[in-house]
Write a protein that holds these residues in place. Structure first.
Motif, PDB file in Angstrom:
ATOM      1  N   SER A   1      -0.481  12.672   5.347  1.00  8.54           N
ATOM      2  CA  SER A   1      -1.086  12.578   6.680  1.00  8.54           C
ATOM      3  C   SER A   1      -1.315  11.141   7.136  1.00  8.54           C
ATOM      4  O   SER A   1      -1.346  10.875   8.346  1.00  8.54           O
ATOM      5  N   THR A   2      -1.481  10.207   6.194  1.00  8.20           N
ATOM      6  CA  THR A   2      -1.825   8.836   6.582  1.00  8.20           C
ATOM      7  C   THR A   2      -0.685   7.835   6.441  1.00  8.20           C
ATOM      8  O   THR A   2      -0.695   6.805   7.130  1.00  8.20           O
ATOM      9  N   ALA A   3       0.279   8.089   5.560  1.00  9.43           N
ATOM     10  CA  ALA A   3       1.348   7.106   5.331  1.00  9.43           C
ATOM     11  C   ALA A   3       2.127   6.764   6.605  1.00  9.43           C
ATOM     12  O   ALA A   3       2.422   5.583   6.835  1.00  9.43           O
ATOM     13  N   PRO A   4       2.487   7.755   7.455  1.00  3.28           N
ATOM     14  CA  PRO A   4       3.198   7.361   8.689  1.00  3.28           C
ATOM     15  C   PRO A   4       2.371   6.440   9.579  1.00  3.28           C
ATOM     16  O   PRO A   4       2.910   5.516  10.202  1.00  3.28           O
TER      17      PRO A   4
ATOM     18  N   LEU B   1       3.168   2.735  10.691  1.00  2.00           N
ATOM     19  CA  LEU B   1       3.178   2.390  12.114  1.00  2.00           C
ATOM     20  C   LEU B   1       2.308   1.170  12.388  1.00  2.00           C
ATOM     21  O   LEU B   1       2.657   0.323  13.228  1.00  2.00           O
ATOM     22  N   PHE B   2       1.179   1.081  11.679  1.00  2.00           N
ATOM     23  CA  PHE B   2       0.337  -0.116  11.827  1.00  2.00           C
ATOM     24  C   PHE B   2       1.106  -1.370  11.432  1.00  2.00           C
ATOM     25  O   PHE B   2       1.051  -2.395  12.120  1.00  2.00           O
TER      26      PHE B   2
ATOM     27  N   ILE C   1       0.833  -1.205   0.000  1.00  2.00           N
ATOM     28  CA  ILE C   1       0.000   0.000   0.000  1.00  2.00           C
ATOM     29  C   ILE C   1       0.864   1.251   0.000  1.00  2.00           C
ATOM     30  O   ILE C   1       0.624   2.203  -0.760  1.00  2.00           O
ATOM     31  N   LEU C   2       1.885   1.268   0.828  1.00  2.00           N
ATOM     32  CA  LEU C   2       2.761   2.440   0.920  1.00  2.00           C
ATOM     33  C   LEU C   2       3.518   2.678  -0.381  1.00  2.00           C
ATOM     34  O   LEU C   2       3.676   3.825  -0.820  1.00  2.00           O
TER      35      LEU C   2
ATOM     36  N   GLY D   1       6.898   4.242   5.300  1.00  2.00           N
ATOM     37  CA  GLY D   1       5.804   5.190   5.476  1.00  2.00           C
ATOM     38  C   GLY D   1       6.295   6.622   5.552  1.00  2.00           C
ATOM     39  O   GLY D   1       5.726   7.529   4.930  1.00  2.00           O
ATOM     40  N   LEU D   2       7.370   6.844   6.292  1.00  2.00           N
ATOM     41  CA  LEU D   2       7.956   8.186   6.355  1.00  2.00           C
ATOM     42  C   LEU D   2       8.552   8.585   5.010  1.00  2.00           C
ATOM     43  O   LEU D   2       8.470   9.751   4.605  1.00  2.00           O
ATOM     44  N   GLY D   3       9.155   7.615   4.319  1.00  2.00           N
ATOM     45  CA  GLY D   3       9.715   7.914   2.995  1.00  2.00           C
ATOM     46  C   GLY D   3       8.654   8.307   1.977  1.00  2.00           C
ATOM     47  O   GLY D   3       8.932   9.074   1.056  1.00  2.00           O
ATOM     48  N   ALA D   4       7.438   7.796   2.141  1.00  2.00           N
ATOM     49  CA  ALA D   4       6.349   8.192   1.248  1.00  2.00           C
ATOM     50  C   ALA D   4       5.725   9.513   1.677  1.00  2.00           C
ATOM     51  O   ALA D   4       5.299  10.317   0.842  1.00  2.00           O
TER      52      ALA D   4
END
Length: 268
Positions: free
Chosen positions: A161-164, A168-169, A43-44, A207-210
């Motif tokens: 706003s949602t990727a991190p 994390l999930f 997803i990411l 997630g942070l990279g996205a």
């Protein structure tokens, strides 16, 4: 008794043996992750690819719009009449200023023909009707241009706003799985815990990279679009003022020399 001792010793040695992986690279950690973590990573990566496509397309669109708008301003300053400028502006399809002018001129031409057909004699009242409707059309054109420039920007905002949290999930899920394996094996030393946690943390890293490029690009393009909105507002005000002056000058000319019956009264 001796056999039981050997079995217990072998089991203890197996627990103390570090978790073996096929490699230590990031790709190895991704391939060795659990199914849920892999799904989160998929997803990411899809969000990241989509964001980079939007970034490239939006950068090219805004650069092309600014370049063509600069060319239109040069034509606008050198104009001989509005009809010739309208024909020249049709080549600048990505210019926001040219589009504002085309919308205003199309409304002006349509209403001018309508007023001539109705044969309204009060030129000042007719001019007010023209300017009000042209201004309304220009405001609608500005809204359309803003929506065109802002298209797909919500994807950047959503990813930022949602990727991190998605990452994390995946990390939390991976850590839960790691602790479950620790419970099954009955050992909690670092050699057993570290590999699973490192594989889980890759989800947060991706997630942070996205999210980081998406947030930076969203803020950059939002600032550019605000500048374009201000430019359109300034141009529309100047355009309406020019129309008003041209209509007033035409009105004074008609008062001095009455127009012929077949001469367009609202042609500019």
């Amino acid at each position: 008794m001796f056999t039981q001792f050997l079995t217990a010793t072998a089991y203890a040695a197996d627990l103390a043996t570090p978790y073996q992986r096929s490699g230590d690279s990031v790709l190895d950690m991704i391939f060795n992750a659990g199914p849920m973590v892999k799904f989160v990573l998929l997803i990411l990566m899809a969000l990241s690819i989509g964001c980079w496509c939007v970034i490239v397309l939006k950068y090219r669109l805004i650069r092309r719009a600014n370049r063509e708008s600069g060319q239109f301003i040069s034509l606008f300053r050198q104009r001989k009449n509005y009809s010739a400028l309208y024909r020249d502006s049709e080549k600048l399809s990505d210019s926001h200023l040219a589009e504002i002018f085309r919308v205003g001129y199309a409304e002006l031409s349509r209403l001018g023909k309508s007023l001539e057909t109705k044969n309204l004699l009060d030129l000042s009242a007719s001019s007010e009707v023209l300017l009000e409707n042209v201004e309304r059309a220009i405001n609608g054109g500005m809204t359309s241009e803003r929506q065109r420039l802002e298209r797909f920007l919500p994807l950047l905002a959503t990813t930022g706003s949602t990727a991190p949290f998605i990452g994390l999930f995946g990390t939390v899920w991976g850590i839960m799985t790691s602790f479950q394996q620790i419970g099954i094996k009955g050992a909690a030393n670092l050699a057993v815990v570290a590999p699973g946690i490192s594989e889980a943390l890759i989800a947060t890293a991706i997630g942070l990279g996205a999210a980081i490029p998406a947030v930076v690009a969203y803020n950059h393009f939002s600032n550019k679009i605000r500048g374009i909105e201000n430019e359109m507002s300034q141009f529309s005000a100047d355009y309406l003022n020019m129309l008003k002056r041209d209509l007033m000058r035409k009105g004074r000319q008609e008062e001095a020399v009455p127009s012929q019956a077949n001469e367009p009264r609202f042609a500019l």
